[in-house]
Design a protein around this motif. Structure first.
Motif, mmCIF file in Angstrom:
data_model
loop_
_atom_site.group_PDB
_atom_site.id
_atom_site.type_symbol
_atom_site.label_atom_id
_atom_site.label_comp_id
_atom_site.label_asym_id
_atom_site.label_seq_id
_atom_site.Cartn_x
_atom_site.Cartn_y
_atom_site.Cartn_z
ATOM 1 N N UNK A 1 0.838 -1.219 0.000
ATOM 2 C CA UNK A 1 0.000 0.000 0.000
ATOM 3 C C UNK A 1 0.868 1.263 0.000
ATOM 4 N N UNK A 2 1.727 1.360 -1.042
ATOM 5 C CA UNK A 2 2.631 2.512 -1.109
ATOM 6 C C UNK A 2 1.868 3.837 -1.133
ATOM 7 N N UNK A 3 2.378 4.881 -0.472
ATOM 8 C CA UNK A 3 1.736 6.212 -0.516
ATOM 9 C C UNK A 3 1.899 6.770 -1.931
ATOM 10 N N UNK A 4 0.796 7.230 -2.589
ATOM 11 C CA UNK A 4 0.910 7.719 -3.979
ATOM 12 C C UNK A 4 1.427 9.159 -4.021
ATOM 13 N N UNK A 5 2.725 9.298 -3.762
ATOM 14 C CA UNK A 5 3.303 10.654 -3.680
ATOM 15 C C UNK A 5 3.076 11.455 -4.957
ATOM 16 N N UNK A 6 3.190 10.778 -6.084
ATOM 17 C CA UNK A 6 3.016 11.483 -7.366
ATOM 18 C C UNK A 6 1.677 12.203 -7.407
ATOM 19 N N UNK A 7 0.616 11.472 -7.086
ATOM 20 C CA UNK A 7 -0.730 12.057 -7.118
ATOM 21 C C UNK A 7 -0.883 13.183 -6.113
ATOM 22 N N UNK A 8 -0.336 12.969 -4.927
ATOM 23 C CA UNK A 8 -0.477 13.987 -3.877
ATOM 24 C C UNK A 8 0.183 15.296 -4.306
ATOM 25 N N UNK A 9 1.432 15.175 -4.812
ATOM 26 C CA UNK A 9 2.154 16.373 -5.247
ATOM 27 C C UNK A 9 1.392 17.065 -6.384
ATOM 28 N N UNK A 10 0.941 16.220 -7.339
ATOM 29 C CA UNK A 10 0.240 16.762 -8.512
ATOM 30 C C UNK A 10 -0.976 17.596 -8.098
ATOM 31 N N UNK A 11 -1.821 17.004 -7.243
ATOM 32 C CA UNK A 11 -3.051 17.714 -6.883
ATOM 33 C C UNK A 11 -2.792 18.872 -5.915
ATOM 34 N N UNK A 12 -1.747 18.744 -5.089
ATOM 35 C CA UNK A 12 -1.409 19.858 -4.206
ATOM 36 C C UNK A 12 -1.002 21.074 -5.035
ATOM 37 N N UNK A 13 -0.165 20.817 -6.047
ATOM 38 C CA UNK A 13 0.278 21.926 -6.892
ATOM 39 C C UNK A 13 -0.923 22.593 -7.550
ATOM 40 N N UNK A 14 -1.817 21.771 -8.088
ATOM 41 C CA UNK A 14 -3.014 22.326 -8.738
ATOM 42 C C UNK A 14 -3.838 23.135 -7.745
ATOM 43 N N UNK A 15 -3.990 22.580 -6.547
ATOM 44 C CA UNK A 15 -4.776 23.268 -5.523
ATOM 45 C C UNK A 15 -4.176 24.609 -5.164
ATOM 46 N N UNK A 16 -2.865 24.631 -4.953
ATOM 47 C CA UNK A 16 -2.200 25.881 -4.570
ATOM 48 C C UNK A 16 -2.319 26.912 -5.691
ATOM 49 N N UNK A 17 -2.058 26.440 -6.922
ATOM 50 C CA UNK A 17 -2.131 27.368 -8.061
ATOM 51 C C UNK A 17 -3.519 27.996 -8.162
ATOM 52 N N UNK A 18 -4.565 27.161 -8.034
ATOM 53 C CA UNK A 18 -5.907 27.720 -8.188
ATOM 54 C C UNK A 18 -6.254 28.636 -7.021
ATOM 55 N N UNK A 19 -5.810 28.279 -5.800
ATOM 56 C CA UNK A 19 -6.103 29.132 -4.648
ATOM 57 C C UNK A 19 -5.448 30.498 -4.814
ATOM 58 N N UNK A 20 -4.184 30.495 -5.254
ATOM 59 C CA UNK A 20 -3.473 31.756 -5.458
ATOM 60 C C UNK A 20 -4.183 32.590 -6.531
ATOM 61 N N UNK A 21 -4.569 31.914 -7.622
ATOM 62 C CA UNK A 21 -5.221 32.639 -8.719
ATOM 63 C C UNK A 21 -6.531 33.258 -8.247
ATOM 64 N N UNK A 22 -7.308 32.492 -7.486
ATOM 65 C CA UNK A 22 -8.597 32.998 -7.017
ATOM 66 C C UNK A 22 -8.391 34.176 -6.059
#
Lengths: 204, 219
Positions: free
Chosen positions: B37-58
């Motif tokens: 049950x490896x932690x899916x770091x790739x997905x976490x980083x990917x969605x965190x970046x998207x989240x931060x970018x959209x929050x900053x833009x908003x």
């Protein structure tokens, strides 16, 4: 599942990009020293004198074509003053620039900064001096019509120059649209006024 | 079997072995991933970046919609007065400040198109100009020549202003708009420009869009 996640991610990124572009556009609103703001302020003062002259001639002659032309100029230019004032309101900018008039139109030397300029109120291209306005107020009939037409031709020519100057300096669609209508409308009125002068046996 | 045919066969066999080994090791890995049950770091980083970018833009977009109004920054010393009457009267009005800051006034406004008057104005006409968005610059008679010249230049270069002497005012120079007043000692005070920017046709104007010419042309 995986495809849905990618689509969702793409959607979020797209939304972020759109918001960023919109925000960047908003922050690109004209500043107080911009040509757009200078044009809005100076053209408002320029228009105000055309309105004033048109009211004077309506009181000084019974000639219907001249009175109707004056009516046309009064209503159109007064409405345009309102449009330009609303821009300044939207942009959160002062309605005046104590630094002087016409600074946005480089190359033109406005009278405002020269102490005791002696411009007699004619501080922008084509504007009539206060002396000329007083003469118009005292004239009547054909004399008033001819004086008015000559003053207004010069006034419109200056106005067309100012509108062209802002067209060369701005990409803002609302400013370009109004400036274009000023160039076209005032040029056609200049042609009309030249014909009206000729009909009254006078030259421009 | 020729030598070359033998070599080919050997190569094919080796290739097959390699393929088998690869398949089996991939299968092992898959099994391990399920167990660990490896932690899916790739997905976490990917969605965190998207989240931060959209929050900053908003947040940025939001801040842009509510920028400060440049004209409205506080100017020290400005006196304010609210609830002024806008009644029209041809009679004399008693005002409680000198110069008046608004109130009942004459139907005829004083022309205020960047106009310099060298005699005192009638209050009732001048107040009507304030209603139209003008700033009335006044000075106590006896103001030094160079000070007066500065005021004249300023008013001459600024639409919707007028200048006149005002005997009896409290300071050498006063700037008055509808409901706003600033008393000054010196014509080179930077607050003059600030006051003009804020109040010439400013948000305090009771009748925006009204004219500054076409009415009373002399004091």
């Amino acid at each position: 599942m995986r495809r849905a996640a990618v689509a969702l991610a793409a959607l979020v990124l797209l939304a972020a990009a759109v918001l960023t572009v919109l925000a960047a556009k908003r922050s690109g609103e004209p500043g107080t020293d911009s040509p757009e703001a200078g044009f809005a302020r100076d053209m408002s003062a320029h228009h105000a004198q055309a309105v004033r002259m048109s009211f004077i001639v309506r009181e000084r002659t019974r000639d219907e074509p001249v009175r109707l032309l004056a009516y046309d100029i009064i209503t159109a230019q007064q409405a345009q003053i309102g449009m330009m004032t609303a821009w300044l309101d939207d942009w959160g900018l002062p309605k005046t620039d104590p630094g002087g008039r016409m600074r946005w139109m480089s190359g033109h030397h406005g009278g405002a900064h020269a102490p005791g300029s002696g411009a007699d109120g004619a501080v922008m291209p084509g504007m009539a001096t206060r002396t000329r306005l007083r003469e118009l107020e005292r004239a009547s009939g054909r004399d008033a019509e001819i004086r008015y037409l000559r003053l207004m031709i010069a006034h419109h020519r200056g106005g067309v120059d100012m509108a062209r100057a802002v067209l060369a300096r701005t990409d803002r669609p609302e400013v370009r649209r109004l400036a274009r209508t000023m160039v076209d409308g005032q040029q056609s009125e200049i042609a009309l006024m030249n014909r009206m002068l000729a009909e009254r046996g006078a030259s421009a | 079997m020729s030598k070359s045919a033998r070599t080919r066969a050997r190569n094919q066999q080796r290739h097959k072995n390699l393929q088998n080994r690869g398949r089996s090791s991939r299968a092992r890995n898959r099994k391990n991933a399920l167990i660990k049950r490896e932690v899916p770091w790739g997905g976490i980083v990917f969605f965190t970046v998207i989240g931060v970018v959209s929050a900053v833009a908003i947040a940025f977009a939001f801040l842009q919609t509510r920028g400060p109004s440049a004209a409205e920054a506080a100017i020290s010393g400005v006196v304010e007065k609210e609830g002024l009457s806008r009644e029209h009267t041809t009679g004399a009005v008693e005002y409680d400040t000198a110069p008046p800051m608004g109130g009942a006034h004459d139907p005829v406004w004083q022309n205020c198109d960047g106009r310099v008057y060298d005699r005192p104005l009638r209050d009732e006409n001048a107040v009507h100009s304030l209603e139209h968005g003008a700033v009335w610059v006044t000075y106590r008679p006896g103001l030094a020549g160079d000070q007066l010249d500065r005021l004249k230049d300023k008013v001459d270069g600024t639409d919707y202003t007028m200048l006149s002497p005002y005997p009896g005012q409290d300071a050498p120079i006063a700037l008055t708009a509808w409901g706003r007043q600033l008393m000054l000692q010196d014509a080179s005070d930077a607050r003059i420009d600030a006051f003009l920017r804020a109040y010439v046709k400013g948000p305090q104007t009771p009748e925006p869009g009204a004219a500054c010419d076409g009415a009373k042309d002399t004091p």
